[in-house]
Design an enzyme around this catalytic site. Structure first.
Site, PDB file in Angstrom:
ATOM      1  N   GLY A 192       0.780  -1.240   0.000  1.00  0.00           N
ATOM      2  CA  GLY A 192       0.000   0.000   0.000  1.00  0.00           C
ATOM      3  C   GLY A 192       0.806   1.281   0.000  1.00  0.00           C
ATOM      4  CD  GLU A 210       1.394   0.613   6.926  1.00  0.00           C
ATOM      5  OE1 GLU A 210       0.961   0.872   5.786  1.00  0.00           O
ATOM      6  OE2 GLU A 210       1.296  -0.505   7.443  1.00  0.00           O
ATOM      7  CG  ASP A 211      -1.194   2.267   2.689  1.00  0.00           C
ATOM      8  OD1 ASP A 211      -0.573   1.681   3.610  1.00  0.00           O
ATOM      9  OD2 ASP A 211      -2.020   1.673   1.984  1.00  0.00           O
ATOM     10  CG  ASP A 239      -8.409  -0.413   9.333  1.00  0.00           C
ATOM     11  OD1 ASP A 239      -9.103  -0.359  10.353  1.00  0.00           O
ATOM     12  OD2 ASP A 239      -8.883  -0.805   8.252  1.00  0.00           O
ATOM     13  N   GLY A 288      -4.381  -0.994  13.506  1.00  0.00           N
ATOM     14  CA  GLY A 288      -3.079  -0.792  14.152  1.00  0.00           C
ATOM     15  C   GLY A 288      -2.244  -2.056  14.183  1.00  0.00           C
ATOM     16  CB  THR A 296      -0.011  -3.461   9.556  1.00  0.00           C
ATOM     17  OG1 THR A 296      -1.104  -4.256   9.083  1.00  0.00           O
ATOM     18  CG2 THR A 296       1.166  -3.610   8.608  1.00  0.00           C
ATOM     19  CE  LYS A 316     -10.957   3.054   7.164  1.00  0.00           C
ATOM     20  NZ  LYS A 316     -11.460   1.823   6.496  1.00  0.00           N
ATOM     21  CG  PHE A 327     -13.216  -0.836   1.476  1.00  0.00           C
ATOM     22  CD1 PHE A 327     -12.833  -1.829   2.359  1.00  0.00           C
ATOM     23  CD2 PHE A 327     -12.525  -0.703   0.274  1.00  0.00           C
ATOM     24  CE1 PHE A 327     -11.770  -2.679   2.065  1.00  0.00           C
ATOM     25  CE2 PHE A 327     -11.466  -1.551  -0.035  1.00  0.00           C
ATOM     26  CZ  PHE A 327     -11.096  -2.535   0.862  1.00  0.00           C
ATOM     27  CG  ASP A 381      -5.784  -3.480  -2.593  1.00  0.00           C
ATOM     28  OD1 ASP A 381      -5.420  -3.129  -1.447  1.00  0.00           O
ATOM     29  OD2 ASP A 381      -6.039  -4.661  -2.895  1.00  0.00           O
ATOM     30  NE  ARG A 407      -2.302  -2.736  -4.480  1.00  0.00           N
ATOM     31  CZ  ARG A 407      -2.346  -3.008  -3.179  1.00  0.00           C
ATOM     32  NH1 ARG A 407      -2.267  -2.046  -2.300  1.00  0.00           N
ATOM     33  NH2 ARG A 407      -2.482  -4.245  -2.765  1.00  0.00           N
TER      34      ARG A 407
HETATM   35  C1  PRP Z   1      -3.179  -2.313   4.482  1.00  0.00           C
HETATM   36  C2  PRP Z   1      -2.361  -1.051   4.652  1.00  0.00           C
HETATM   37  C3  PRP Z   1      -1.706  -1.232   5.983  1.00  0.00           C
HETATM   38  C4  PRP Z   1      -2.667  -2.140   6.738  1.00  0.00           C
HETATM   39  C5  PRP Z   1      -3.384  -1.351   7.794  1.00  0.00           C
HETATM   40  O1  PRP Z   1      -2.343  -3.295   3.974  1.00  0.00           O
HETATM   41  O2  PRP Z   1      -1.436  -0.883   3.605  1.00  0.00           O
HETATM   42  O3  PRP Z   1      -0.443  -1.858   5.856  1.00  0.00           O
HETATM   43  O4  PRP Z   1      -3.603  -2.646   5.794  1.00  0.00           O
HETATM   44  O5  PRP Z   1      -4.332  -2.135   8.470  1.00  0.00           O
HETATM   45  P1  PRP Z   1      -4.230  -2.475  10.008  1.00  0.00           P
HETATM   46  O6  PRP Z   1      -3.926  -1.187  10.744  1.00  0.00           O
HETATM   47  O7  PRP Z   1      -5.617  -3.000  10.332  1.00  0.00           O
HETATM   48  O8  PRP Z   1      -3.186  -3.500  10.212  1.00  0.00           O
HETATM   49  P2  PRP Z   1      -2.915  -4.673   3.367  1.00  0.00           P
HETATM   50  O9  PRP Z   1      -2.813  -5.743   4.393  1.00  0.00           O
HETATM   51  O10 PRP Z   1      -4.256  -4.427   2.754  1.00  0.00           O
HETATM   52  O11 PRP Z   1      -1.878  -5.042   2.246  1.00  0.00           O
HETATM   53  P3  PRP Z   1      -1.440  -4.155   0.987  1.00  0.00           P
HETATM   54  O12 PRP Z   1      -0.668  -2.985   1.560  1.00  0.00           O
HETATM   55  O13 PRP Z   1      -0.587  -5.098   0.207  1.00  0.00           O
HETATM   56  O14 PRP Z   1      -2.671  -3.706   0.240  1.00  0.00           O
END
Ligand code: PRP
Length: 177
Positions: free
Chosen positions: A43, A99-100, A103, A105, A107, A131, A152, A159, A165
């Site tokens: 992302g 990070e993009d 959400d 947290g 990741t 978010k 969403f 994406d 994307r």
């Molecule tokens: C998305 C985004 C963050 C993560 C955030 O990645 O790029 O890395 O979700 O969500 P969280 O705070 O609930 O963890 P995704 O897993 O969709 O993979 P991508 O970046 O390959 O699209």
């Protein structure tokens, strides 16, 4: 078959202004530190590309590839999969996680723990979209672009099942029923 509609949340111009502001903040804090900007793929790739070109100092870039949303999912699975880990040491480095979106947290929390085990000098987080209403893990965001609503989101690297994307703004994806 259901159709989708995209509602604009932020135009490319709005995003450009936010990226310029974040770059000013990071320039101010990391000048002379040769920071390592660590993008969390996939992302981040659009944001990372714009952010590093707005920074005006020596820096290095690195990427890890993590995924929490499986194919076709619109909700985080809560389990992180490391698709591609770090390829060089971060020991003693000043790391800025890019990070993009934050959400739940999950990741960012995973990424910070993953880094700390490798003994960096410091770790901070730069996220373009926050978010916060969906947070399940309390994580620091040191550099934040925008707070975003709980819909969403697609575009600017985000994406839906790999679609959208490459769209230059940020959009809320609405499903027509
Ligand atoms: C998305 C985004 C963050 C993560 C955030 O990645 O790029 O890395 O979700 O969500 P969280 O705070 O609930 O963890 P995704 O897993 O969709 O993979 P991508 O970046 O390959 O699209």
């Amino acid at each position: 078959m259901s159709e989708y509609r995209l509602e604009v949340l932020f135009t490319p111009g709005d995003i450009e202004s936010a990226v310029a502001r974040l770059a000013r903040e990071i320039n101010r804090d990391y000048r002379d530190k040769n920071p390592l900007l660590l993008g969390v793929l996939k992302g981040c790739f659009v944001f990372m590309a714009d952010l590093v070109r707005a920074l005006d100092m020596p820096l290095e870039t690195e990427f890890v590839s993590l995924s929490s949303y499986g194919p076709g999912r619109t909700q985080s699975t809560g389990t992180i999969e490391v698709i591609q880990g770090l390829r060089k040491p971060v020991r003693g480095r000043h790391v800025v996680v890019v990070e993009d979106i934050v959400d739940t947290g999950t990741t960012v929390d995973f990424t910070i723990r993953y880094l700390r085990r490798r003994r960096p000098a410091s770790v901070r987080v730069c996220a373009l979209f926050d978010k916060s209403s969906r947070r399940r893990v309390d994580v620091p965001i040191d550099y934040r672009g925008f707070k975003v609503p709980d819909c969403f989101l697609v575009g600017y690297g985000l994406d839906y099942d790999e679609r959208f994307r490459y769209f230059p703004g940020l959009y809320c994806l609405k499903k027509d029923v």
